[in-house]
Scaffold this motif. Structure first.
Motif, PDB file in Angstrom:
ATOM      1  N   GLY A 164       5.103 -23.951   7.283  1.00 22.65           N
ATOM      2  CA  GLY A 164       5.212 -22.883   6.296  1.00 22.65           C
ATOM      3  C   GLY A 164       4.646 -21.551   6.744  1.00 22.65           C
ATOM      4  O   GLY A 164       4.633 -20.591   5.968  1.00 22.65           O
ATOM      5  N   VAL A 165       4.192 -21.456   8.003  1.00 23.76           N
ATOM      6  CA  VAL A 165       3.517 -20.228   8.432  1.00 23.76           C
ATOM      7  C   VAL A 165       4.156 -19.565   9.650  1.00 23.76           C
ATOM      8  O   VAL A 165       3.779 -18.459  10.020  1.00 23.76           O
ATOM      9  CB  VAL A 165       2.029 -20.501   8.749  1.00 23.76           C
ATOM     10  N   GLY A 166       5.112 -20.229  10.282  1.00 24.65           N
ATOM     11  CA  GLY A 166       5.619 -19.756  11.560  1.00 24.65           C
ATOM     12  C   GLY A 166       6.192 -18.361  11.537  1.00 24.65           C
ATOM     13  O   GLY A 166       5.843 -17.512  12.369  1.00 24.65           O
ATOM     14  N   GLN A 167       7.090 -18.086  10.597  1.00 25.48           N
ATOM     15  CA  GLN A 167       7.746 -16.782  10.564  1.00 25.48           C
ATOM     16  C   GLN A 167       6.745 -15.661  10.333  1.00 25.48           C
ATOM     17  O   GLN A 167       6.825 -14.593  10.948  1.00 25.48           O
ATOM     18  CB  GLN A 167       8.832 -16.758   9.495  1.00 25.48           C
ATOM     19  N   ALA A 168       5.780 -15.905   9.459  1.00 25.86           N
ATOM     20  CA  ALA A 168       4.759 -14.885   9.197  1.00 25.86           C
ATOM     21  C   ALA A 168       3.887 -14.651  10.419  1.00 25.86           C
ATOM     22  O   ALA A 168       3.567 -13.499  10.763  1.00 25.86           O
ATOM     23  CB  ALA A 168       3.896 -15.303   8.010  1.00 25.86           C
ATOM     24  N   LEU A 169       3.497 -15.716  11.121  1.00 23.33           N
ATOM     25  CA  LEU A 169       2.662 -15.557  12.310  1.00 23.33           C
ATOM     26  C   LEU A 169       3.426 -14.919  13.461  1.00 23.33           C
ATOM     27  O   LEU A 169       2.837 -14.226  14.292  1.00 23.33           O
ATOM     28  CB  LEU A 169       2.100 -16.913  12.750  1.00 23.33           C
ATOM     29  N   ALA A 170       4.728 -15.155  13.533  1.00 19.85           N
ATOM     30  CA  ALA A 170       5.529 -14.517  14.577  1.00 19.85           C
ATOM     31  C   ALA A 170       5.576 -13.014  14.373  1.00 19.85           C
ATOM     32  O   ALA A 170       5.672 -12.247  15.334  1.00 19.85           O
ATOM     33  CB  ALA A 170       6.946 -15.097  14.578  1.00 19.85           C
ATOM     34  N   ALA A 171       5.492 -12.586  13.106  1.00 19.10           N
ATOM     35  CA  ALA A 171       5.534 -11.160  12.801  1.00 19.10           C
ATOM     36  C   ALA A 171       4.171 -10.494  12.931  1.00 19.10           C
ATOM     37  O   ALA A 171       4.057  -9.348  13.375  1.00 19.10           O
ATOM     38  CB  ALA A 171       6.072 -10.958  11.383  1.00 19.10           C
ATOM     39  N   SER A 172       3.112 -11.226  12.580  1.00 17.47           N
ATOM     40  CA  SER A 172       1.775 -10.632  12.617  1.00 17.47           C
ATOM     41  C   SER A 172       0.719 -11.723  12.605  1.00 17.47           C
ATOM     42  O   SER A 172       0.863 -12.732  11.900  1.00 17.47           O
ATOM     43  CB  SER A 172       1.568  -9.716  11.399  1.00 17.47           C
ATOM     44  N   THR A 173      -0.347 -11.513  13.362  1.00 16.98           N
ATOM     45  CA  THR A 173      -1.470 -12.441  13.343  1.00 16.98           C
ATOM     46  C   THR A 173      -2.701 -11.814  12.695  1.00 16.98           C
ATOM     47  O   THR A 173      -3.821 -12.283  12.873  1.00 16.98           O
ATOM     48  CB  THR A 173      -1.823 -12.912  14.766  1.00 16.98           C
ATOM     49  N   GLU A 174      -2.485 -10.748  11.945  1.00 21.12           N
ATOM     50  CA  GLU A 174      -3.600 -10.122  11.238  1.00 21.12           C
ATOM     51  C   GLU A 174      -4.123 -11.059  10.156  1.00 21.12           C
ATOM     52  O   GLU A 174      -3.366 -11.776   9.513  1.00 21.12           O
ATOM     53  CB  GLU A 174      -3.158  -8.800  10.607  1.00 21.12           C
ATOM     54  N   ARG A 175      -5.419 -11.036   9.976  1.00 23.05           N
ATOM     55  CA  ARG A 175      -6.029 -11.836   8.931  1.00 23.05           C
ATOM     56  C   ARG A 175      -5.905 -11.121   7.592  1.00 23.05           C
ATOM     57  O   ARG A 175      -5.882  -9.896   7.551  1.00 23.05           O
ATOM     58  CB  ARG A 175      -7.495 -12.123   9.276  1.00 23.05           C
ATOM     59  N   PRO A 176      -5.848 -11.861   6.498  1.00 23.41           N
ATOM     60  CA  PRO A 176      -5.898 -13.324   6.430  1.00 23.41           C
ATOM     61  C   PRO A 176      -4.590 -13.956   6.899  1.00 23.41           C
ATOM     62  O   PRO A 176      -3.513 -13.439   6.616  1.00 23.41           O
ATOM     63  CB  PRO A 176      -6.126 -13.593   4.944  1.00 23.41           C
ATOM     64  N   TRP A 177      -4.711 -15.042   7.632  1.00 19.39           N
ATOM     65  CA  TRP A 177      -3.533 -15.751   8.105  1.00 19.39           C
ATOM     66  C   TRP A 177      -2.812 -16.387   6.919  1.00 19.39           C
ATOM     67  O   TRP A 177      -3.430 -16.738   5.921  1.00 19.39           O
ATOM     68  CB  TRP A 177      -3.927 -16.823   9.119  1.00 19.39           C
ATOM     69  N   PRO A 178      -1.491 -16.531   7.025  1.00 19.80           N
ATOM     70  CA  PRO A 178      -0.726 -17.091   5.893  1.00 19.80           C
ATOM     71  C   PRO A 178      -1.173 -18.506   5.545  1.00 19.80           C
ATOM     72  O   PRO A 178      -1.507 -19.302   6.423  1.00 19.80           O
ATOM     73  CB  PRO A 178       0.712 -17.062   6.395  1.00 19.80           C
ATOM     74  N   ALA A 179      -1.189 -18.795   4.268  1.00 20.28           N
ATOM     75  CA  ALA A 179      -1.598 -20.126   3.813  1.00 20.28           C
ATOM     76  C   ALA A 179      -0.537 -21.148   4.187  1.00 20.28           C
ATOM     77  O   ALA A 179       0.643 -20.959   3.903  1.00 20.28           O
ATOM     78  CB  ALA A 179      -1.817 -20.119   2.308  1.00 20.28           C
ATOM     79  N   PRO A 180      -0.923 -22.230   4.854  1.00 21.49           N
ATOM     80  CA  PRO A 180       0.064 -23.237   5.262  1.00 21.49           C
ATOM     81  C   PRO A 180       0.537 -24.068   4.092  1.00 21.49           C
ATOM     82  O   PRO A 180      -0.127 -24.178   3.063  1.00 21.49           O
ATOM     83  CB  PRO A 180      -0.706 -24.093   6.268  1.00 21.49           C
ATOM     84  N   GLY A 181       1.701 -24.668   4.284  1.00 26.75           N
ATOM     85  CA  GLY A 181       2.216 -25.580   3.277  1.00 26.75           C
ATOM     86  C   GLY A 181       3.716 -25.456   3.126  1.00 26.75           C
ATOM     87  O   GLY A 181       4.288 -24.390   3.320  1.00 26.75           O
ATOM     88  N   SER A 182       4.355 -26.560   2.814  1.00 24.17           N
ATOM     89  CA  SER A 182       5.794 -26.613   2.600  1.00 24.17           C
ATOM     90  C   SER A 182       6.073 -27.452   1.363  1.00 24.17           C
ATOM     91  O   SER A 182       5.371 -28.418   1.084  1.00 24.17           O
ATOM     92  CB  SER A 182       6.499 -27.242   3.808  1.00 24.17           C
ATOM     93  N   ALA A 183       7.092 -27.042   0.619  1.00 24.13           N
ATOM     94  CA  ALA A 183       7.550 -27.835  -0.515  1.00 24.13           C
ATOM     95  C   ALA A 183       8.972 -28.309  -0.271  1.00 24.13           C
ATOM     96  O   ALA A 183       9.669 -28.692  -1.218  1.00 24.13           O
ATOM     97  CB  ALA A 183       7.467 -27.016  -1.798  1.00 24.13           C
TER      98      ALA A 183
END
Length: 264
Positions: free
Chosen positions: A117-136
């Motif tokens: 649940g975090v890959g696309q956001a981390l590919a765009a930016s690694t600035e904190r706070p890091w995206p909250a993980p999780g998938s539904a």
């Protein structure tokens, strides 16, 4: 080497998936699975047997969801297709070899899903706070009667942790807390499949041995996240001597929970 290059070029993924190295990783897994077919045979057979036993225990057989279908070396695809009305193979990369096999079965579909649940956001930016993980993913499908997390959970935190550590110049292991959140989120995801039978198989420990067979390091593959008491465990010689390094081998301890239930 030529086969890997061709497979890499034939594999189509979104740019952010490529940027995080998932395409390259999928091709490497395919190549290692071919090289180590004999060393992996026992683990592969145990995994397939557990998946088949789970099928037998399903009262309803509408949709089977395989999370982390990978290169299908441990997926009894023909049996799943015969047993269920529909089979969904979910992973972040589906190699052409997987697509070709899946096309043999009219009721098998592929879903490209980032289960962190975090890959696309981390590919765009690694600035904190890091995206909250999780998938539904799959929670909105009431026809899912069987869910398998297949040798997946210990792999999920690797790329997110590597991404933030490399981008921010952090020491190895500095993002382990984030990795723990990724692992914990996956178990929450699995427990969210109300009414489905949920089977979880994955690594819980990595054991490193030198050339003489002496253990010199062990790692908690789940970064300290607790798991339910396993119904079965076995060893997987994932990297015999010379596969990952000429100086050592890696053996994983694998857990199997045959019916993961919501604890609350």
């Amino acid at each position: 080497m030529l086969a890997e290059m061709i497979l890499y070029r034939l594999t189509r993924v979104e740019p952010w998936i490529e940027r995080l190295g998932y395409r390259e990783g999928a091709v490497r897994l395919w190549s290692r699975a071919r090289r180590q077919r004999k060393a992996w045979a026992s683990h592969t057979a145990r995994t397939r047997d557990e998946v088949l036993a789970g099928i037998a225990s399903c009262a309803k057989r509408r949709t089977a969801l395989i999370l982390g279908s990978g290169v299908l070396s441990d997926v009894p695809l023909a049996e799943l297709s015969a047993a269920f009305e529909r089979v969904v193979l979910a992973d972040i990369v589906h190699l052409p070899t997987t697509r070709w096999r899946a096309r043999r079965f009219s009721n098998v579909t592929l879903a490209t899903v980032d289960l962190t649940g975090v890959g696309q956001a981390l590919a765009a930016s690694t600035e904190r706070p890091w995206p909250a993980p999780g998938s539904a993913y799959g929670h909105d499908d009431p026809t899912i009667d069987y869910v398998v997390s297949l040798n997946l959970v210990s792999q999920l935190p690797l790329t997110p942790c590597d991404r933030v550590e490399a981008a921010l110049g952090l020491a190895e292991g500095a993002a382990d807390d984030y990795g723990r959140a990724v692992v914990a989120a996956h178990f929450i995801h699995l427990r969210g499949f109300w009414g489905a039978r949920v089977l979880a198989i994955g690594d819980r420990q990595r054991i490193y041995r030198d050339r003489e067979g002496r253990v010199f390091e062990t790692e908690d593959a789940l970064l300290g996240v607790p798991i339910p008491v396993p119904d079965a465990e076995w060893d997987w010689d994932v990297a015999p001597l010379g596969e990952a390094d000429r100086r050592y081998s890696i053996r994983n301890r694998v857990f199997c929970v045959r019916e993961l239930r919501d604890s609350g």
